[in-house]
Design a protein around this motif. Structure first.
Motif, PDB file in Angstrom:
ATOM      1  N   MET A 160       5.462  -8.882  -5.189  1.00  0.00           N
ATOM      2  CA  MET A 160       4.353  -8.039  -5.636  1.00  0.00           C
ATOM      3  C   MET A 160       3.452  -7.666  -4.475  1.00  0.00           C
ATOM      4  O   MET A 160       2.947  -6.533  -4.409  1.00  0.00           O
ATOM      5  N   ALA A 161       3.254  -8.583  -3.538  1.00  0.00           N
ATOM      6  CA  ALA A 161       2.377  -8.301  -2.403  1.00  0.00           C
ATOM      7  C   ALA A 161       3.032  -7.342  -1.412  1.00  0.00           C
ATOM      8  O   ALA A 161       2.376  -6.428  -0.890  1.00  0.00           O
ATOM      9  N   ALA A 162       4.324  -7.522  -1.145  1.00  0.00           N
ATOM     10  CA  ALA A 162       4.991  -6.712  -0.128  1.00  0.00           C
ATOM     11  C   ALA A 162       5.307  -5.299  -0.611  1.00  0.00           C
ATOM     12  O   ALA A 162       5.336  -4.362   0.198  1.00  0.00           O
ATOM     13  N   SER A 163       5.519  -5.133  -1.909  1.00  0.00           N
ATOM     14  CA  SER A 163       5.954  -3.827  -2.419  1.00  0.00           C
ATOM     15  C   SER A 163       4.863  -2.764  -2.362  1.00  0.00           C
ATOM     16  O   SER A 163       5.157  -1.569  -2.378  1.00  0.00           O
ATOM     17  N   VAL A 164       3.595  -3.173  -2.285  1.00  0.00           N
ATOM     18  CA  VAL A 164       2.512  -2.186  -2.249  1.00  0.00           C
ATOM     19  C   VAL A 164       2.043  -1.882  -0.832  1.00  0.00           C
ATOM     20  O   VAL A 164       1.068  -1.147  -0.643  1.00  0.00           O
ATOM     21  N   LEU A 165       2.732  -2.425   0.171  1.00  0.00           N
ATOM     22  CA  LEU A 165       2.294  -2.203   1.547  1.00  0.00           C
ATOM     23  C   LEU A 165       2.436  -0.744   1.973  1.00  0.00           C
ATOM     24  O   LEU A 165       1.786  -0.306   2.930  1.00  0.00           O
ATOM     25  N   LEU A 219      -9.305   1.286  -2.609  1.00  0.00           N
ATOM     26  CA  LEU A 219      -9.882   0.965  -3.913  1.00  0.00           C
ATOM     27  C   LEU A 219      -9.037   1.543  -5.044  1.00  0.00           C
ATOM     28  O   LEU A 219      -8.813   0.882  -6.074  1.00  0.00           O
ATOM     29  N   ALA A 220      -8.535   2.771  -4.874  1.00  0.00           N
ATOM     30  CA  ALA A 220      -7.679   3.376  -5.901  1.00  0.00           C
ATOM     31  C   ALA A 220      -6.409   2.556  -6.091  1.00  0.00           C
ATOM     32  O   ALA A 220      -5.945   2.344  -7.231  1.00  0.00           O
ATOM     33  N   SER A 221      -5.844   2.078  -4.988  1.00  0.00           N
ATOM     34  CA  SER A 221      -4.646   1.236  -5.086  1.00  0.00           C
ATOM     35  C   SER A 221      -4.948  -0.068  -5.823  1.00  0.00           C
ATOM     36  O   SER A 221      -4.163  -0.517  -6.667  1.00  0.00           O
ATOM     37  N   VAL A 222      -6.085  -0.666  -5.514  1.00  0.00           N
ATOM     38  CA  VAL A 222      -6.475  -1.924  -6.170  1.00  0.00           C
ATOM     39  C   VAL A 222      -6.657  -1.709  -7.673  1.00  0.00           C
ATOM     40  O   VAL A 222      -6.267  -2.564  -8.483  1.00  0.00           O
ATOM     41  N   ILE A 269      -4.829  -2.891 -13.129  1.00  0.00           N
ATOM     42  CA  ILE A 269      -4.459  -2.464 -14.486  1.00  0.00           C
ATOM     43  C   ILE A 269      -3.056  -2.942 -14.830  1.00  0.00           C
ATOM     44  O   ILE A 269      -2.801  -3.453 -15.928  1.00  0.00           O
ATOM     45  N   ALA A 270      -2.120  -2.808 -13.887  1.00  0.00           N
ATOM     46  CA  ALA A 270      -0.744  -3.240 -14.142  1.00  0.00           C
ATOM     47  C   ALA A 270      -0.678  -4.749 -14.354  1.00  0.00           C
ATOM     48  O   ALA A 270       0.045  -5.229 -15.254  1.00  0.00           O
ATOM     49  N   MET A 271      -1.421  -5.512 -13.583  1.00  0.00           N
ATOM     50  CA  MET A 271      -1.411  -6.963 -13.734  1.00  0.00           C
ATOM     51  C   MET A 271      -2.065  -7.391 -15.037  1.00  0.00           C
ATOM     52  O   MET A 271      -1.629  -8.366 -15.678  1.00  0.00           O
ATOM     53  N   LEU A 323      -2.092  -5.591 -17.842  1.00  0.00           N
ATOM     54  CA  LEU A 323      -1.156  -5.256 -18.916  1.00  0.00           C
ATOM     55  C   LEU A 323       0.030  -6.210 -18.926  1.00  0.00           C
ATOM     56  O   LEU A 323       0.587  -6.517 -19.991  1.00  0.00           O
ATOM     57  N   GLY A 324       0.436  -6.688 -17.745  1.00  0.00           N
ATOM     58  CA  GLY A 324       1.567  -7.602 -17.685  1.00  0.00           C
ATOM     59  C   GLY A 324       1.192  -9.058 -17.909  1.00  0.00           C
ATOM     60  O   GLY A 324       2.068  -9.924 -17.967  1.00  0.00           O
ATOM     61  N   GLY A 325      -0.101  -9.325 -18.033  1.00  0.00           N
ATOM     62  CA  GLY A 325      -0.537 -10.690 -18.279  1.00  0.00           C
ATOM     63  C   GLY A 325      -0.387 -11.610 -17.084  1.00  0.00           C
ATOM     64  O   GLY A 325      -0.285 -12.825 -17.252  1.00  0.00           O
ATOM     65  N   ILE A 326      -0.373 -11.038 -15.877  1.00  0.00           N
ATOM     66  CA  ILE A 326      -0.158 -11.859 -14.674  1.00  0.00           C
ATOM     67  C   ILE A 326      -1.359 -12.760 -14.417  1.00  0.00           C
ATOM     68  O   ILE A 326      -1.238 -13.888 -13.972  1.00  0.00           O
ATOM     69  N   PHE A 327      -2.567 -12.240 -14.699  1.00  0.00           N
ATOM     70  CA  PHE A 327      -3.764 -13.046 -14.468  1.00  0.00           C
ATOM     71  C   PHE A 327      -3.773 -14.297 -15.348  1.00  0.00           C
ATOM     72  O   PHE A 327      -4.360 -15.284 -14.996  1.00  0.00           O
TER      73      PHE A 327
END
Length: 252
Positions: free
Chosen positions: A196-201, A236-239, A244-246, A248-252
């Protein structure tokens, strides 16, 4: 030099400066190329004032000043255009290009980009390589590859439809994070957080940040702060898209 010639040369120089700024050149380079091109074409001096979205250029010949203002509309970063403008300046200084030839060369400049079929897999491969460097296992690297490739596809599609860049980054980050959550939904990797961290680089605005720091260090504070603000808004837009995705996916 006749007034008409000074007018024509001033227009050529300001067009060159406008293209340099529109395609991502740093302010110090814009000033240097503009002054060198103007003097090579016969101007006594060229003075340039650059702001966040406009430039003011003044040419001087035999005590006669001409001042013109141009608005800057960003077209994205394209070093091919910047290098071509530098080449025009060098050949003009050597006496190979006249004012008419410079005009023709400037009119023929068109930004070229790499085909999407090559860009998309290479972006996926680069992000997957970062995942490997961060300690991700093989499946995490595969997830990163597909997530980044899918995100780049979305980013290019939105760019072709001329969406606002902030909206583009937010939607792209959302799509990348949704795909990268595969590692959490199915236990196929032991390092899903790395994927998840590397894919948004691919969304890191590195070039605007480098230009912003360079401009501020070299004294162009207003342009540097503007570019820093733009890069911060993109981050900020990326964050926002990732959050929102996290959620909706319940990652938090």
């Amino acid at each position: 030099m006749y007034a008409e010639s000074q007018n024509d040369i001033t227009r050529l120089v300001v067009q060159c400066a406008q293209l340099l700024l529109a395609y991502g050149a740093e302010s110090d380079l814009v000033e240097e190329i503009s002054q060198r091109l103007g003097k090579a074409l016969g101007l006594a001096s060229v003075e340039l004032s650059i702001s966040s979205n406009a430039l003011v250029l003044t040419s001087l010949v035999h005590g006669r000043c001409i001042t013109t203002t141009r608005r800057i509309r960003a077209h994205g970063i394209n070093m091919m255009v910047v290098c071509e403008l530098q080449r025009i300046c060098l050949l003009t200084e050597k006496g190979i290009y006249s004012a008419n030839e410079v005009r023709r060369r400037l009119a023929r400049i068109e930004p070229r980009t790499y085909p999407a079929k090559f860009v998309i897999p290479m972006i996926g491969l680069s992000c997957a390589s970062f995942c490997h460097l961060f300690g991700g296992d093989l499946m995490a690297c595969l997830i990163t590859f597909f997530a980044a490739a899918a995100g780049m596809s979305v980013r290019l599609f939105l760019a072709s439809k001329h969406y606002n860049l902030l909206v583009n980054f937010a939607i792209t980050a959302f799509c990348i994070n949704v795909v990268a959550q595969v590692g959490y939904v199915w236990p196929v990797t032991e390092t899903p957080q790395t994927a998840m961290a590397a894919s948004v680089l691919l969304l890191v605005p590195g070039f605007p940040l480098i230009n912003a720091i360079s401009d501020m260090v070299k004294g162009h504070m207003n342009v540097g702060i503007s570019r820093w603000g733009t890069a911060s808004l993109l981050t900020l837009a990326s964050v926002i898209g990732i959050t929102i995705a996290m959620q909706l996916g319940g990652i938090f």
